[in-house]
Scaffold this active site. Structure first.
Site, mmCIF file in Angstrom:
data_model
loop_
_atom_site.group_PDB
_atom_site.id
_atom_site.type_symbol
_atom_site.label_atom_id
_atom_site.label_comp_id
_atom_site.label_asym_id
_atom_site.label_seq_id
_atom_site.Cartn_x
_atom_site.Cartn_y
_atom_site.Cartn_z
ATOM 1 N N ALA A 2 -0.957 -1.537 7.125
ATOM 2 C CA ALA A 2 -1.249 -2.411 8.275
ATOM 3 C C ALA A 2 -1.897 -3.683 7.757
ATOM 4 C CB ALA A 2 -2.169 -1.713 9.266
ATOM 5 N N GLU A 36 9.629 -0.302 11.347
ATOM 6 C CA GLU A 36 8.370 0.444 11.182
ATOM 7 C C GLU A 36 7.944 1.081 12.502
ATOM 8 O OE1 GLU A 36 5.580 -2.396 9.684
ATOM 9 O OE2 GLU A 36 6.066 -1.960 7.603
ATOM 10 N N GLY A 90 4.512 -8.628 6.182
ATOM 11 C CA GLY A 90 5.559 -8.676 5.158
ATOM 12 C C GLY A 90 6.946 -8.730 5.780
ATOM 13 N N THR A 102 0.838 -1.214 0.000
ATOM 14 C CA THR A 102 0.000 0.000 0.000
ATOM 15 C C THR A 102 0.866 1.255 0.000
ATOM 16 O OG1 THR A 102 -1.529 -1.314 1.340
ATOM 17 C CG2 THR A 102 -2.059 1.006 1.056
HETATM 18 O O1 LIG Z 1 5.638 -6.165 7.310
HETATM 19 C C1 LIG Z 1 4.960 -5.474 6.598
HETATM 20 C C2 LIG Z 1 4.317 -4.228 7.015
HETATM 21 O O2 LIG Z 1 3.931 -4.189 8.356
HETATM 22 C C3 LIG Z 1 3.182 -3.797 6.097
HETATM 23 O O3 LIG Z 1 2.968 -2.438 6.325
HETATM 24 C C4 LIG Z 1 1.875 -4.562 6.319
HETATM 25 O O4 LIG Z 1 2.112 -5.950 6.224
HETATM 26 C C5 LIG Z 1 0.815 -4.160 5.286
HETATM 27 O O5 LIG Z 1 1.272 -4.483 4.024
HETATM 28 P P1 LIG Z 1 0.394 -4.282 2.711
HETATM 29 O O6 LIG Z 1 0.216 -2.819 2.507
HETATM 30 O O7 LIG Z 1 1.202 -4.943 1.628
HETATM 31 O O8 LIG Z 1 -0.906 -4.993 2.933
#
Ligand SMILES: O=C[C@H](O)[C@H](O)[C@H](O)COP(=O)(O)O
Length: 359
Positions: free
Chosen positions: A179, A199, A193, A121
């Site tokens: 998130a 973070e 991820g 995202t």
């Molecule tokens: O470890 C990954 C991070 O916390 C990401 O921000 C979280 O997993 C959300 O990822 P995505 O935007 O790909 O859903």
């Protein structure tokens, strides 16, 4: 973008906007106010989110009125009714919509220090920032949360800076991040991820932390939609005893996250750690404990977010946990882990904004 309607009430503001992202329909932008009683080094990866249902119909009672539109959307986008390709397109458009609106609302041109999170995202956050052009961004420095966001910043020709260069006692102006799940109190699960430690440092270093997500992440309680478990970054040598302790705390089948298909063995984070995913029953909100209900302290495997987070971080060998909880940047001047706003792109082209309200 043109503003059509603006309605303000004490706890509910509804803006109706046209956006360019969904030319085939009006995109609505709803702000939901919340009352105090409502309910190989793989490093960071874009979170696969395969544990999430395509649509979610779960909402707290206090949100029913303000999110009637959301229920309508969820019913009209059930997984069986929409082909997989169309589902994927809707999710991507939802992410882009949330990210662009969050940047529009929270990236003030006078800002100079911006945190950039990780995941799929955040790609659209960087896209929205880059679109502002060097006239706005040239005097800004961008602080990554890992290898992926560092690459994103460089690929967009934005100025890269590192959090260890932030002078002691000073803060980022704003940090944007995704998130895996967001609950009614703006507690977050992050780390799907394999990024979470950096973070948390970047989010807690910012005056305001803004979360961007698609509709699948919206949930009344953590653990409702995100079933894979709470990501926990651990020192590899401590993993067996952390797993043992997690089981004793009531986690259902905690596991070391594999690196496959990219890497045999455990996934290795940007910090040289492993990730354990620890599923727990959906977590209670702190108010459940406060209301006198005897729950939330781990008895019978039932935890509040705060109690579980406080306990997990104390396990020897745990480096950091993927629960972002406690205060937000409106409540404390430094160190906040929770966002001051969470933007959700919805499948019908609307945006839902969750913000804390004064109690
Ligand atoms: O470890 C990954 C991070 O916390 C990401 O921000 C979280 O997993 C959300 O990822 P995505 O935007 O790909 O859903």
């Amino acid at each position: 973008m043109s503003l059509i309607t603006l309605v303000c009430r004490p706890r509910l503001t509804l803006l109706v906007l046209h956006t360019g992202f969904f030319p085939h329909q009006f995109a609505r932008y709803s702000l939901v106010g919340r009352g105090p009683n409502h309910s190989t080094r793989i490093g960071c990866q874009t979170s696969p989110n395969s544990g999430l249902p395509f649509s979610s119909t779960t909402q707290s009672r206090s949100h029913q009125k303000s999110t009637a539109k959301y229920h309508k959307m969820a019913m009209s986008t059930s997984a069986s009714a929409i082909p997989a390709e169309e589902q994927a397109r809707l999710v991507e458009e939802s992410k882009r919509l949330a990210a662009h609106q969050a940047v529009k609302d929270h990236l003030i041109p006078e800002y100079t220090r911006i945190g950039i999170g990780s995941g799929s995202t955040v790609v659209y956050v960087v896209e929205a920032i880059a679109a502002l052009g060097p006239g706005v961004t040239a005097k800004m420095a961008f602080y990554p949360t890992g290898a992926q966001s560092e690459e994103l910043i460089e690929a967009a020709s934005l100025n890269l800076q590192y959090i260890n260069k932030l002078p002691a006692g000073e803060q980022l102006d704003v940090a944007f991040d995704g998130a895996d799940e967001v609950d009614d109190d703006l507690n977050l699960i992050k780390g799907g991820g394999a990024c979470l430690w950096q973070e948390k440092i970047v989010a807690a270093s910012a005056k305001k932390f803004v979360c961007v997500a698609d509709f699948r992440k919206l949930s009344p309680r953590l653990g409702t939609n995100w079933k894979k478990g709470i990501p926990i970054e651990v020192l590899p040598m401590a993993a067996p005893r952390v797993l043992h302790e997690l089981k004793q705390m009531g986690s259902h089948n905690p596991r070391i996250r594999p690196g496959l298909p990219g890497k045999a063995g455990a996934i290795v984070t940007d910090n040289g750690m492993w990730i354990i995913d620890a599923p727990f029953s959906p977590l209670l909100l702190p108010r459940d404990g406060e209301s006198g209900i005897q729950a939330g302290n781990g008895e019978n495997g039932v935890w509040t977010v705060d109690a579980l987070a406080d306990r997990l971080i104390k396990i020897p060998g745990v480096a950091e946990i993927g629960l972002f909880y406690g205060k937000n940047g409106l409540e404390v001047s430094t160190g906040a882990q929770k966002p001051v706003a969470a933007y959700f792109g919805m499948a019908d082209g609307s945006i839902q904004l969750k913000e804390p309200t004064a109690s």
